[in-house]
Design a protein around this motif. Structure first.
Motif, PDB file in Angstrom:
ATOM      1  N   ASN A  24      23.471  -1.693  17.137  1.00 20.80           N
ATOM      2  CA  ASN A  24      22.320  -2.640  17.107  1.00 20.80           C
ATOM      3  C   ASN A  24      22.720  -3.846  16.099  1.00 20.80           C
ATOM      4  N   TYR A  25      23.004  -4.939  16.863  1.00 22.67           N
ATOM      5  CA  TYR A  25      22.954  -6.313  16.168  1.00 22.67           C
ATOM      6  C   TYR A  25      21.790  -7.222  16.597  1.00 22.67           C
ATOM      7  N   ASP A  26      20.932  -6.696  16.897  1.00 22.91           N
ATOM      8  CA  ASP A  26      19.873  -7.503  17.312  1.00 22.91           C
ATOM      9  C   ASP A  26      18.654  -7.469  16.621  1.00 22.91           C
ATOM     10  N   GLU A  27      18.205  -8.479  16.049  1.00 21.83           N
ATOM     11  CA  GLU A  27      16.982  -8.566  15.152  1.00 21.83           C
ATOM     12  C   GLU A  27      15.691  -8.035  16.096  1.00 21.83           C
ATOM     13  N   ALA A  28      15.672  -8.249  17.409  1.00 20.25           N
ATOM     14  CA  ALA A  28      14.539  -7.907  18.245  1.00 20.25           C
ATOM     15  C   ALA A  28      14.560  -6.383  18.253  1.00 20.25           C
ATOM     16  N   LYS A  29      15.474  -5.751  17.847  1.00 19.79           N
ATOM     17  CA  LYS A  29      15.528  -4.302  18.016  1.00 19.79           C
ATOM     18  C   LYS A  29      15.550  -3.366  16.889  1.00 19.79           C
ATOM     19  N   VAL A  30      15.417  -4.051  15.807  1.00 24.56           N
ATOM     20  CA  VAL A  30      15.454  -3.113  14.467  1.00 24.56           C
ATOM     21  C   VAL A  30      14.357  -2.238  14.364  1.00 24.56           C
ATOM     22  N   GLY A  31      14.603  -1.196  13.348  1.00 29.36           N
ATOM     23  CA  GLY A  31      13.525  -0.085  13.295  1.00 29.36           C
ATOM     24  C   GLY A  31      12.388  -0.744  12.683  1.00 29.36           C
ATOM     25  N   SER A  32      11.166  -0.052  13.102  1.00 30.68           N
ATOM     26  CA  SER A  32       9.771  -0.736  12.690  1.00 30.68           C
ATOM     27  C   SER A  32       9.210   0.316  11.862  1.00 30.68           C
ATOM     28  N   ASP A  33       9.943   1.329  11.180  1.00 31.69           N
ATOM     29  CA  ASP A  33       9.388   2.545  10.338  1.00 31.69           C
ATOM     30  C   ASP A  33       8.782   1.656   9.152  1.00 31.69           C
ATOM     31  N   PRO A  34       7.720   2.087   8.428  1.00 32.76           N
ATOM     32  CA  PRO A  34       7.298   1.383   7.352  1.00 32.76           C
ATOM     33  C   PRO A  34       8.202   1.963   6.239  1.00 32.76           C
ATOM     34  N   LEU A  35       8.256   0.947   5.224  1.00 30.67           N
ATOM     35  CA  LEU A  35       9.050   1.603   4.061  1.00 30.67           C
ATOM     36  C   LEU A  35       8.368   2.517   3.059  1.00 30.67           C
ATOM     37  N   PRO A  36       8.880   3.442   2.482  1.00 31.51           N
ATOM     38  CA  PRO A  36       8.155   4.002   1.302  1.00 31.51           C
ATOM     39  C   PRO A  36       7.539   3.148   0.289  1.00 31.51           C
ATOM     40  N   ASP A  37       6.365   3.616  -0.047  1.00 27.34           N
ATOM     41  CA  ASP A  37       5.579   2.965  -1.079  1.00 27.34           C
ATOM     42  C   ASP A  37       5.926   3.170  -2.300  1.00 27.34           C
ATOM     43  N   LEU A  38       6.316   1.926  -3.116  1.00 24.17           N
ATOM     44  CA  LEU A  38       6.644   1.838  -4.431  1.00 24.17           C
ATOM     45  C   LEU A  38       5.691   2.433  -5.266  1.00 24.17           C
ATOM     46  N   LYS A  39       4.510   2.243  -4.901  1.00 25.13           N
ATOM     47  CA  LYS A  39       3.274   2.993  -5.555  1.00 25.13           C
ATOM     48  C   LYS A  39       3.298   2.261  -7.184  1.00 25.13           C
ATOM     49  N   LEU A  40       3.042   0.759  -7.189  1.00 23.71           N
ATOM     50  CA  LEU A  40       3.106   0.204  -8.177  1.00 23.71           C
ATOM     51  C   LEU A  40       1.690   0.192  -9.071  1.00 23.71           C
ATOM     52  N   THR A  41       1.857   0.245 -10.232  1.00 27.36           N
ATOM     53  CA  THR A  41       0.739   0.097 -11.070  1.00 27.36           C
ATOM     54  C   THR A  41       0.794  -0.755 -12.287  1.00 27.36           C
ATOM     55  N   THR A  42       1.524  -0.146 -13.382  1.00 31.89           N
ATOM     56  CA  THR A  42       1.782  -0.916 -14.665  1.00 31.89           C
ATOM     57  C   THR A  42       3.321  -0.800 -14.737  1.00 31.89           C
ATOM     58  N   ALA A  43       3.902  -1.723 -15.669  1.00 30.67           N
ATOM     59  CA  ALA A  43       5.022  -1.441 -16.310  1.00 30.67           C
ATOM     60  C   ALA A  43       5.299  -0.204 -16.902  1.00 30.67           C
ATOM     61  N   GLU A  44       4.383   0.122 -17.744  1.00 24.61           N
ATOM     62  CA  GLU A  44       4.419   1.488 -18.487  1.00 24.61           C
ATOM     63  C   GLU A  44       4.552   2.758 -17.399  1.00 24.61           C
ATOM     64  N   GLU A  45       3.651   2.494 -16.462  1.00 23.91           N
ATOM     65  CA  GLU A  45       3.665   3.564 -15.637  1.00 23.91           C
ATOM     66  C   GLU A  45       4.856   3.913 -14.792  1.00 23.91           C
ATOM     67  N   TRP A  46       5.486   2.553 -14.468  1.00 24.46           N
ATOM     68  CA  TRP A  46       6.571   2.526 -13.856  1.00 24.46           C
ATOM     69  C   TRP A  46       7.954   3.147 -14.468  1.00 24.46           C
ATOM     70  N   THR A  47       8.037   2.724 -15.660  1.00 22.73           N
ATOM     71  CA  THR A  47       8.993   3.219 -16.584  1.00 22.73           C
ATOM     72  C   THR A  47       8.695   4.806 -16.998  1.00 22.73           C
ATOM     73  N   GLN A  48       7.648   5.176 -17.031  1.00 23.05           N
ATOM     74  CA  GLN A  48       7.495   6.550 -17.515  1.00 23.05           C
ATOM     75  C   GLN A  48       7.186   7.508 -16.581  1.00 23.05           C
ATOM     76  N   LYS A  49       6.881   7.278 -15.256  1.00 23.41           N
ATOM     77  CA  LYS A  49       6.410   8.222 -14.468  1.00 23.41           C
ATOM     78  C   LYS A  49       7.174   7.910 -12.889  1.00 23.41           C
ATOM     79  N   ARG A  50       7.022   6.662 -12.388  1.00 25.48           N
ATOM     80  CA  ARG A  50       7.332   6.371 -11.139  1.00 25.48           C
ATOM     81  C   ARG A  50       8.819   6.073 -10.972  1.00 25.48           C
ATOM     82  N   ARG A  51       9.575   5.502 -11.930  1.00 24.49           N
ATOM     83  CA  ARG A  51      10.786   5.399 -11.796  1.00 24.49           C
ATOM     84  C   ARG A  51      11.469   6.735 -12.138  1.00 24.49           C
ATOM     85  N   PRO A  52      11.312   7.781 -12.869  1.00 25.60           N
ATOM     86  CA  PRO A  52      11.873   9.108 -12.832  1.00 25.60           C
ATOM     87  C   PRO A  52      11.742   9.798 -11.615  1.00 25.60           C
TER      88      PRO A  52
END
Length: 417
Positions: A24-52
């Motif tokens: 596929n090289y057609d933008e009209a035919k690209v996949g439509s599955d939603p991206l996984p959620d980054l689950k953003l909260t705070t910088a501290e929680e990103w660093t300590q929990k979500r990033r690992p």
């Protein structure tokens, strides 16, 4: 009959420029599955929990986990030349080995440092052709390791010849980099693991596995990209000890499969203060769920040894994968990261590479930092972004002076802050 590896690799390079039937090289035919959620909260929680959490998801599902207890590396400076490149730089060769793992032959690092800078920030990356191909200096030792067959680069019977000297120098404009006050450290990626299906048997992975060349790789265990990324971190280990290098300012850089490698190295090793991906595509900066250009199914069939075995289970089933490329980009936060595409390189999905930077930008916002700063993919040759840089350069799948100009400007801007 099994297709020779060099033909597969040549075909892959050609496909970077040439549309392929059924892809596929057609933008009209690209996949439509939603991206996984980054689950953003705070910088501290990103660093300590979500990033690992996300780092472990990439270990389990894409690249595999780097084994613990590999052993301490040994560094041996084997040669020093203080008037390299006409007096512009000092050139050193450093052999890195593992005394506890003598089956691994080790790797030979080539380091250029500018002579007019006391301790220079340094770009760190692996080459496809070896040190002798990166540099045009005729006294650089010729690699004796296995290499991909290439008539264009004069690699004969899987070994370098004298005619291979300087064949990768356009991708490593040493004088340009050194004159801007930066150092360059590089090594041949095949020193770590030869890039073919059975290359691991002669490389690092077999040397550190209890079963050696009889290992059967299981889900979650590392592939070649993981081994190559490990090698980049060992180069960083050495650079921390060299007084001619500012070990606090290291930028990891890679092109194509080595761009995937630089992203994974930067995700695992936060000593790399800047992460640079050049045309890394599928399995790198491009969103897998778009199914544009190279796909998970294609890459895991052609190059299964790059990844952990788990990754091939997402071929044709991207929605089942718990990660996507925007999460890989986000693992660099809050460090600056640069993503580059090439206008003719549809195989690597230029828009998918941009979108990964765009969708990672909210993580940077947690730290009060601006990401790409635009909603739409910019026009050709129009760099954008602050802590997430991006450009789509005129031309093909390659590394050019234009790319390096942006990387040098990006590093100078961030490290001047």
């Amino acid at each position: 009959m099994r297709t020779p590896l060099f033909l597969l690799l040549a075909a892959s390079a050609a496909l970077a420029q040439t549309p392929r039937p059924g892809v596929n090289y057609d933008e009209a035919k690209v996949g439509s599955d939603p991206l996984p959620d980054l689950k953003l909260t705070t910088a501290e929680e990103w660093t300590q929990k979500r990033r690992p959490e996300i780092l472990k998801l990439f270990e389990d599902n894409v690249y595999g986990k780097t084994p613990a207890g590999i052993g301490a590396p040994k560094f041996e400076v084997t040669a020093t030349k203080t008037d390299a490149l006409g007096g512009l730089a000092t050139r050193k060769f450093i052999h890195i080995s593992l005394p506890d793992r003598p089956a691994w032959p080790g790797m030979d690092v080539m380091l250029y440092t500018p002579n007019n800078v006391k301790a220079a920030p340094c770009f760190v990356g692996l080459s496809f052709g070896g040190n002798h191909a990166v540099s045009t200096e005729p006294d650089v030792p010729l690699s004796t390791r296995w290499m991909r067959e290439s008539k264009e680069k004069n690699i004969v019977e899987h070994h370098a010849t004298e005619a291979t000297r300087g064949t990768e120098s356009s991708r490593w404009p040493l004088e340009m980099i050194l004159k801007r006050g930066f150092a360059v450290a590089t090594a041949y990626y095949g020193d770590i693991e030869p890039d073919h299906a059975d290359g691991w048997k002669e490389g690092l992975r077999a040397a550190v596995s209890k079963e050696g060349a009889n290992t059967v790789w299981k889900d979650g265990e590392w592939g070649a990209i993981g081994a190559w990324a490990w090698g980049l971190s060992r180069i960083a280990d050495y650079l921390q000890t060299d007084p001619q290098v500012d070990g606090r300012h290291l930028a990891v850089i890679g092109h194509s499969r080595l761009g995937k490698t630089s992203l994974w190295a930067g995700a695992q090793d936060e000593r790399f203060g800047i992460v640079i991906s050049n045309d890394s595509g599928e399995g790198g900066a491009a969103l897998m769920r778009r199914d544009f250009g190279e796909t998970t199914a294609i890459i895991t069939k052609a190059f299964p040894h790059w990844f952990t075995p788990t990754y091939k289970s997402f071929a044709g089933n991207a929605a089942a994968c718990p990660v996507d490329a925007h999460m890989l980009i986000a693992l660099a936060a809050p460090r600056p990261i640069y993503i580059a595409s090439a206008g003719e390189d549809h195989w690597a999905d230029q828009k998918g590479e941009f979108l990964s930077g765009k969708f990672a930008s909210p993580v940077y916002a947690l730290f009060g930092k601006k990401g790409v700063g635009v909603e739409e993919q910019p026009a050709i040759d129009t760099p954008v972004g602050d802590f997430v840089g991006y450009h789509n350069r005129t031309g093909k799948h390659d590394v050019t002076d234009y790319d390096w100009t942006q990387y040098l400007n990006f590093a100078a801007r961030h490290w001047a802050k």
